[in-house]
Design a protein around this motif. Sequence first.
Motif: not given
Length: 199
Positions: A37-43, A47-53, A59-66, A76-77
Amino acid sequence: MIRIVIAEDQKMLLGALAALLDLEEDMSVVGSASNGEDAVNLVYKHDPDVCIMDIEMPKRTGLDAAEELKELDCKVIILTTFARSGYFQRAVKAGVNGYMLKDNPSEELANAIRSVMDGRRIYAPELVDEFYSPQNPLTDRENDVLALMAAGKSTKDIADELHLTNGTVRNYISSILEKLEVTNRIEAITRFKEKGWSK
């Protein structure tokens, strides 16, 4: 400068990844999160080029966030310990640009980030092999017919057992031979077993 957000629920690993990537001259870690969840908010915020998850996070899995980030420009990596084909298939459907395993050398991550920025997709080879191995082309009913053929049943026996007409069974057999690209029943049974499709 490649701007990066990292999401990883193991704090020590999160810190180590951020430190390693910050050492790269062409990379800057602009945000770190310990859940999806925090990852999505940070993106959305940076507005980064890449999100590594990672995948399994609170709260939310990396796949949900992706899946949520799919429409954004952020690449997304997935970086995970899980070499599961189900996770990989879902990640590919979510449009992730990379799927890497944590047991890879750390320098491979920086190289993967650059490759992804160049428009390539980077997937763990062992998962790609499994994902793209040919699937069983037969329908459920054709599988039933082939199983009875393998048990030595005649066309009439198969028709009786499956409550079909002889003509229908013959049509199924023709379809099976065509799909498996073979010329007779024995070859069909052999090909099916070789591919590991038999139950």
